[in-house]
Design an enzyme around this catalytic site. Structure first.
Site: not given
Ligand SMILES: Nc1ncnc2c1ncn2[C@@H]1O[C@H](COP(=O)(O)OP(=O)(O)OP(=O)(O)O)[C@@H](O)[C@H]1O
Ligand SMILES: O=P(O)(O)OC[C@H]1O[C@](O)(CO)[C@@H](O)[C@@H]1O
Ligand SMILES: [Mg+2]
Length: 325
Positions: A15, A76, A107, A129, A131, A133, A175
């Protein structure tokens, strides 16, 4: 000390979060001032898989420090979780001479950065992020701006709740993490704050509280609910049924991710971006994440960072509960 680094990539993933641009700017400018070539990778890991790259210059990151969103776009990317995606991304790095990558994200993005590091492309994660988190760091870029945006929106809701003698049940993002809910709940004087980290007794901690407040002359109420708990419609229904006042449910949503970053987010992003290059990637050191610990910027092994468990601020939660009578 790792191998000599000449070219690095930078990407934003997951995000979007206000302050990501400021982090990209710091990475690009520090990299160039250390004599590195910097390549921007667009749309998160998709850009590595598809070779969607742009050369970055000092001027390509002008006029972005104050902007929300991310100039590199974000995504993503499911394919990257699998062997085929990882292989393609690694090959793109080899083909373009990318010796290391800065990954700005949450994460999930760090898990990807670990996988790529294990493939021989050193990666450094910067926590970006809304969050907040990520267990290893006290702060994630975007969190401050998102909380302030949520607070402003809830203040506006309060005007209408007050005018109509209503209860508003507001869901904020985060989240599985209740930090945004806890802090905005306190800042907005919420009657109840509902988070996934703490068991919630609807009858005692919400309905009976409102009932009691009504007898003391209070006529309007705000309940803040973290998205990890959800069920705002259900809560509003229960409040209406039990207390007789009109209750409305509202999901704040993506407005919380937008807008110009706060001072805190711009400064934190600048410091973390600079650290990622000067202390780590410049020296070929990867598989690390940057963190804020006790007001200092530090770094951790990605795997160790991901294994840490995030602690919820129970003391702040207790205070919120005690002063919201
Ligand atoms: N277990 C994993 N192994 C490899 N790549 C991963 C894994 N989990 C996530 N990713 C990669 O990281 C991208 C982002 O992960 P995710 O959608 O969980 O968001 P985030 O980085 O945690 O940020 P946010 O939670 O703020 O949206 C995923 O679309 C994927 O490309
Ligand atoms: O924009 P998307 O893909 O709907 O994701 C929403 C999620 O992304 C965040 O905005 C950031 O991780 C969370 O708070 C929420 O759960
Ligand atoms: Mg995350």
């Amino acid at each position: 000390m790792g191998k000599q680094v000449k070219t690095i990539g930078v990407l934003t993933s997951g995000g979007d979060a206000p302050g990501m641009n400021a982090a990209v700017r710091a990475v690009v400018r520090t990299g160039i001032s250390k004599g590195l070539n910097v390549v921007g990778v667009r749309r998160g890991y998709n850009g590595l898989i598809n070779g969607d790259l742009i050369d970055m210059s000092l001027r390509s990151v002008s006029d972005i420090i104050h902007r929300g969103g991310t100039m590199l776009y974000t995504a993503r990317c499911d394919e990257f979780r699998y062997e085929s995606g990882l292989q393609k991304a690694t090959q793109t790095c080899i083909d373009h001479g990318i010796d290391g990558v800065v990954v700005i994200g949450g994460d999930g993005s760090f898990r990807g950065a670990r996988d790529l590091s294990l493939r021989g492309i050193p990666c450094v994660g910067i926590p970006g992020t809304i969050d907040n988190d990520i267990a290893c760091t006290d702060y994630t870029i975007g969190y401050d701006t998102a909380m302030n945006t949520a607070m402003e929106m809830i203040d506006k809701c309060r005007d209408t709740a007050q005018s109509h003698d209503r209860c508003l049940v507001v869901e904020v993002m985060g989240r599985r993490c209740g930090d945004i809910a806890l802090n905005t709940g306190i800042a907005c004087g919420a009657t109840s704050i509902v988070v996934p980290e703490v068991p919630f007794d609807m009858q005692k901690d919400c309905l009976e509280r409102i009932q009691k407040d009504l007898t003391r002359g209070k006529r309007h109420f705000i309940i803040i609910v973290a998205e990890g708990y959800g069920k705002v419609e259900e809560i509003a229904q229960q409040v209406g049924d039990f207390t007789g006042i009109t209750a409305r449910a509202l999901v704040l949503g993506h407005v919380q991710r937008g807008g110009n970053p706060s001072v805190r987010d711009r400064v934190m992003a600048s410091e973390m971006g600079h650290y990622a290059i000067e202390k780590l990637l410049c020296n070929g050191i990867g598989n690390r994440v940057i963190a804020l610990k006790d007001s200092k910027i530090v770094d951790f092994d990605i795997l160790e960072a991901l294994e840490q468990k995030k602690e919820f601020n129970m003391e702040l939660y207790r205070i919120a509960h005690e002063i919201s009578i």
